[in-house]
Design an enzyme around this catalytic site. Sequence first.
Site, PDB file in Angstrom:
ATOM      1  N   GLY A  29      -5.034  -5.680   6.377  1.00 11.59           N
ATOM      2  CA  GLY A  29      -6.080  -4.694   6.614  1.00 11.59           C
ATOM      3  C   GLY A  29      -7.117  -5.078   7.657  1.00 11.59           C
ATOM      4  O   GLY A  29      -7.572  -4.228   8.431  1.00 11.59           O
ATOM      5  N   THR A  81       0.851  -1.190   0.000  1.00 13.71           N
ATOM      6  CA  THR A  81       0.000   0.000   0.000  1.00 13.71           C
ATOM      7  C   THR A  81       0.886   1.239   0.000  1.00 13.71           C
ATOM      8  O   THR A  81       1.965   1.225   0.584  1.00 13.71           O
ATOM      9  CB  THR A  81      -0.860  -0.012   1.280  1.00 13.71           C
ATOM     10  OG1 THR A  81      -1.862  -0.990   1.123  1.00 13.71           O
ATOM     11  CG2 THR A  81      -1.513   1.328   1.553  1.00 13.71           C
TER      12      THR A  81
HETATM   13  N1  ASP Z   1      -3.579  -2.661   4.027  1.00 15.55           N
HETATM   14  C1  ASP Z   1      -3.866  -3.128   2.684  1.00 15.55           C
HETATM   15  C2  ASP Z   1      -5.178  -3.851   2.684  1.00 15.55           C
HETATM   16  O1  ASP Z   1      -5.432  -4.612   3.589  1.00 15.55           O
HETATM   17  C3  ASP Z   1      -2.822  -4.016   2.114  1.00 15.55           C
HETATM   18  C4  ASP Z   1      -1.422  -3.458   2.104  1.00 15.55           C
HETATM   19  O2  ASP Z   1      -1.081  -2.653   2.960  1.00 15.55           O
HETATM   20  O3  ASP Z   1      -0.616  -3.835   1.231  1.00 15.55           O
HETATM   21  O4  ASP Z   1      -5.908  -3.705   1.742  1.00 15.55           O
END
Ligand code: ASP
Length: 310
Positions: free
Chosen positions: A231, A177
């Site tokens: 997440g 992300t």
């Molecule tokens: N936090 C993001 C999600 O759960 C994934 C990530 O941080 O790569 O969608």
Amino acid sequence: MSRDGAAAEQQAAYHAALLAVLGPPQDLLARGGSALDAVSLAVDLLEDCPLFNAGHGAVFTHDETHELDAAVMDGATLKAGAVGCVSRIKRPVRAARAVMEHSEHVLLVGAGAEALAQRLGLEMVSPDYFSTEHRREQLRRVLATDKAVLDHDGAALQFRSPSGPTPPLDEQRKFGTVGAVALDAQGNLAAATSTGGMTNKQPGRVGDCPVIGAGTYADNRTAAVSCTGTGEMFIRAAAAYDVCARMAYAGASLAQAAEAVVMQALPAIGGRGGLIAVDRHGNFSMPFNTEGMYRGFARVGEAPQTAIFR
Ligand code: ASP
């Protein structure tokens, strides 16, 4: 080229990409621009870069589609905007900002979010704009792998892409992300986050990124926070808000609050990942409980710095 040589070259590519992203928002802040504009610009640039899991280069869902999430929050007003499950908006973070500035809502998902973006003249793309061969291979590999092996705490699974060199961080054990936090000359804080989510996620799944208080939060009285990681756990821990709450209610410093969330509260429920945060005094903290986290920071008048590992 030797494996070490290839690894060094890959690391250099990530450092260069991060530096290219830090420069324009740093200039914007130096000219007196707002924290909100700085984080929006930084995430715009990160979404365009295929190395990161947001915008072009986003990961695939189980159905080999893309569903992107993004959010932005203004610490001065506590206004926020977010989009979830969008697949045709070229820069989801701009749509998040449009929700904040041009609707009465905080979170719009799917077709409704795309309709707003289109109505406001944001650039729309065909969903395959987000695809890269590297991400497709990542999905195939995850689909072909049994659940036990997918365990993040299991044996190291270095992802090797036949179509390109291996990224510096194990793709199965880090989170891609993108996010930005900033403090401007007026003392305003802002945060923005954008993601393709998690590889092989179930269609319709929304992660922490667009959930205000989970993956993204900003409040001028405490800090601006943007998270990356599993997440579901970040939602359950209200991770971004928890950093600010620990500062507001328990008098914790930014570093203490961020460390407690990333090293204690999240691992206690199996949460893996990290966050970037800046407080109203300009202190910043970027803890992670994974092998590494691509990250960087810049202060006006100083050379930007980037890092990957601890
Ligand atoms: N936090 C993001 C999600 O759960 C994934 C990530 O941080 O790569 O969608």
